[in-house]
Enzyme design. Structure first.
Site, PDB file in Angstrom:
ATOM      1  N   LYS A  35       0.851  -1.202   0.000  1.00 60.25           N
ATOM      2  CA  LYS A  35       0.000   0.000   0.000  1.00 60.25           C
ATOM      3  C   LYS A  35       0.884   1.248   0.000  1.00 60.25           C
ATOM      4  O   LYS A  35       2.098   1.154   0.214  1.00 60.25           O
ATOM      5  CB  LYS A  35      -0.908  -0.016   1.226  1.00 60.25           C
ATOM      6  CG  LYS A  35      -0.173   0.044   2.558  1.00 60.25           C
ATOM      7  CD  LYS A  35      -1.124  -0.184   3.714  1.00 60.25           C
ATOM      8  CE  LYS A  35      -0.393  -0.128   5.043  1.00 60.25           C
ATOM      9  NZ  LYS A  35      -1.258  -0.535   6.159  1.00 60.25           N
ATOM     10  N   ARG A 130     -11.070   0.224  14.316  1.00 63.94           N
ATOM     11  CA  ARG A 130     -10.895   0.966  13.077  1.00 63.94           C
ATOM     12  C   ARG A 130     -11.830   0.336  12.052  1.00 63.94           C
ATOM     13  O   ARG A 130     -12.867   0.889  11.748  1.00 63.94           O
ATOM     14  CB  ARG A 130      -9.417   0.902  12.664  1.00 63.94           C
ATOM     15  CG  ARG A 130      -8.947   2.051  11.847  1.00 63.94           C
ATOM     16  CD  ARG A 130      -7.442   2.069  11.678  1.00 63.94           C
ATOM     17  NE  ARG A 130      -6.903   0.843  11.100  1.00 63.94           N
ATOM     18  CZ  ARG A 130      -5.638   0.661  10.749  1.00 63.94           C
ATOM     19  NH1 ARG A 130      -4.770   1.647  10.909  1.00 63.94           N
ATOM     20  NH2 ARG A 130      -5.221  -0.478  10.230  1.00 63.94           N
ATOM     21  N   TYR A 256      18.515  29.257  10.090  1.00 67.16           N
ATOM     22  CA  TYR A 256      17.353  30.033  10.544  1.00 67.16           C
ATOM     23  C   TYR A 256      17.186  29.914  12.054  1.00 67.16           C
ATOM     24  O   TYR A 256      17.321  28.824  12.624  1.00 67.16           O
ATOM     25  CB  TYR A 256      16.087  29.507   9.881  1.00 67.16           C
ATOM     26  CG  TYR A 256      15.961  29.883   8.421  1.00 67.16           C
ATOM     27  CD1 TYR A 256      15.886  31.219   8.029  1.00 67.16           C
ATOM     28  CD2 TYR A 256      15.904  28.904   7.446  1.00 67.16           C
ATOM     29  CE1 TYR A 256      15.761  31.558   6.690  1.00 67.16           C
ATOM     30  CE2 TYR A 256      15.777  29.233   6.100  1.00 67.16           C
ATOM     31  CZ  TYR A 256      15.703  30.571   5.736  1.00 67.16           C
ATOM     32  OH  TYR A 256      15.588  30.907   4.417  1.00 67.16           O
ATOM     33  N   MET A 304      14.454  24.579   3.722  1.00 71.57           N
ATOM     34  CA  MET A 304      13.663  23.955   2.661  1.00 71.57           C
ATOM     35  C   MET A 304      14.502  23.085   1.737  1.00 71.57           C
ATOM     36  O   MET A 304      14.093  21.989   1.355  1.00 71.57           O
ATOM     37  CB  MET A 304      12.932  25.038   1.852  1.00 71.57           C
ATOM     38  CG  MET A 304      12.032  24.456   0.775  1.00 71.57           C
ATOM     39  SD  MET A 304      11.258  25.705  -0.252  1.00 71.57           S
ATOM     40  CE  MET A 304       9.897  26.231   0.761  1.00 71.57           C
TER      41      MET A 304
HETATM   42  C1  LIG Z   1      -0.615  -1.656   6.652  1.00 68.80           C
HETATM   43  C2  LIG Z   1      -1.220  -2.896   7.121  1.00 68.80           C
HETATM   44  C3  LIG Z   1      -0.431  -3.998   7.440  1.00 68.80           C
HETATM   45  C4  LIG Z   1       1.068  -3.948   7.432  1.00 68.80           C
HETATM   46  O1  LIG Z   1       1.511  -3.375   8.645  1.00 68.80           O
HETATM   47  P1  LIG Z   1       3.053  -3.295   8.988  1.00 68.80           P
HETATM   48  O2  LIG Z   1       3.075  -2.741  10.351  1.00 68.80           O
HETATM   49  O3  LIG Z   1       3.647  -2.357   7.998  1.00 68.80           O
HETATM   50  O4  LIG Z   1       3.572  -4.670   8.862  1.00 68.80           O
HETATM   51  C5  LIG Z   1      -1.055  -5.165   7.807  1.00 68.80           C
HETATM   52  N1  LIG Z   1      -2.397  -5.249   7.857  1.00 68.80           N
HETATM   53  C6  LIG Z   1      -3.195  -4.214   7.572  1.00 68.80           C
HETATM   54  C7  LIG Z   1      -4.659  -4.362   7.656  1.00 68.80           C
HETATM   55  C8  LIG Z   1      -2.641  -3.002   7.199  1.00 68.80           C
HETATM   56  O5  LIG Z   1      -3.430  -1.967   6.903  1.00 68.80           O
END
Ligand SMILES: *Cc1c(COP(=O)(O)O)cnc(C)c1O
Length: 364
Positions: A35, A130, A256, A304
């Protein structure tokens, strides 16, 4: 000549980390979680290193298409399932497996016309609050899905909130077992932290583990454990060069806000990397950085497009010297992204996902 900053993705390190995941996974199959554009690495760039996985898990339908575009014909799982009914058409067309976490997603499936029944992962909310069905609603959702002609196999899934932390997973595992322990179907429970830390937990059984962050060379429980402890390698290097040096006298300030004052005569280097490249502005003086593969620290505020580094112990360094902000440096030196993230009060995940589009990225 373009600015010297660039990000490198290391396929060999991705493959190494995936092997580490497999060692912990036992007989379970391994989803490579890709993802957020493979945690900022780029799906196409990361694919080469991750293609030995058993499947790819992600959220975004366009990213699922890109995984198929890489030539991947194996399992692809949508971790949040469909966002609207017509997403099911793409699931049918690309043979995507999908999570079902709410009653509406079952309604959409029941109304979906398909010749090929879908493989689904039914998600329980075992305490994360969630996504997922409440434990008391899980069995009826399971029965409803099982009865649908649009559904092939129903697998079981939940997600842990504290696998990386003292609270652990036992309370959620107990909730899951009490509500679904006897239901048939493959199971996917563990993320990276659960896989590494709780592989031997009593009662924890996975047919599929979801390996995200560990694949990208960040320890999910840093600073308790670091990547060396878990046998992980950095998969992304953010690197640049020095474009100037300055000689400071006692009392001179840097950058800065004059946040750093030299107590003695010292030399600093100016590196072509700033917060507009995705390097966190919250990193204060002393954030670790490599210059020509030698460890030193940042000095003063990150601006920056530039940041300053301490060259006190690096008399040879000058304009053109290699600066490694995180990842793999010259001569086998390693600077874990977790150390930089800690200095910024965040986690490795956030930094690797936030490298700015202006930074050229390529596989090494
Ligand atoms: C992102 C995600 C993972 C992976 O989590 P990590 O901590 O990066 O291993 C696993 N399961 C779900 C549902 C996720 O959204």
């Amino acid at each position: 000549m373009p600015r010297p900053i660039e990000a490198l993705v290391h396929p060999a390190a991705l493959a190494h980390n995936l092997r580490t995941a497999r060692r912990h996974a036992g007989d379970a199959r391994v989803w490579a979680v890709v993802k957020a554009n493979a945690y900022g690495h780029g799906i196409e760039r990361a694919f080469e290193g991750l293609k030995a996985a058993d499947g790819f898990a992600l959220l975004d339908l366009a990213e699922a298409e890109r995984v198929r575009g890489c030539g991947w014909r194996g399992p692809v799982l949508l971790l949040e399932g469909c966002f609207e009914p017509r997403d099911l058409e793409l699931c049918s067309r690309l043979n995507l497996w999908h999570v079902v976490h709410c009653a509406e997603q079952i309604d959409w499936l029941a109304a979906h016309k398909t010749h090929e029944p879908h493989r689904v992962f039914l998600k329980m909310n075992s305490g994360m609050n969630r996504l997922g069905f409440a434990p008391q609603a899980f069995r009826s959702a399971y029965a409803r899905l099982n009865a649908l002609p649009q559904v092939d196999e129903v697998s079981l899934m939940t997600h842990f909130s504290d696998a990386d932390a003292p609270r652990g997973i036992a309370h959620q595992l107990a909730t899951f077992e009490a509500a679904a322990g006897d239901l048939p179907g493959e199971r996917s429970l563990s993320n990276s932290a659960a896989l590494l830390r709780h592989g031997a937990a009593p009662g924890l059984r996975n047919d599929w583990v979801r390996a995200g962050i560990l694949g990208y060379g960040s320890a999910p429980d840093f600073p308790e454990h670091d990547i060396a402890h878990w046998d992980l390698q950095p998969t992304m290097t953010l690197q640049t060069r020095l474009i100037a040096t300055q000689q400071l006298q006692p009392g001179d300030t840097v950058g800065y806000g004059s946040r750093y004052t030299a107590e003695r005569a010292m030399r600093i280097g100016i590196a072509a990397c700033g917060y507009a490249d995705g390097y966190p502005r919250h990193c204060g003086t002393g954030t670790p950085v490599l210059v020509d593969g030698q460890r030193t620290g940042t000095v003063g505020r990150v601006s920056m497009d530039m940041l300053a580094v301490d060259l006190s112990s690096l008399p040879e360094a000058g304009i053109g010297s290699a600066v490694t902000l995180w990842g793999q440096g010259p001569g086998g030196a390693v600077l874990a992204i977790d150390e930089v993230a800690q200095a910024a009060g965040t986690i490795g995940y956030e930094l690797m996902c936030a490298v700015a589009p202006r930074v050229p990225m390529r596989a090494d």
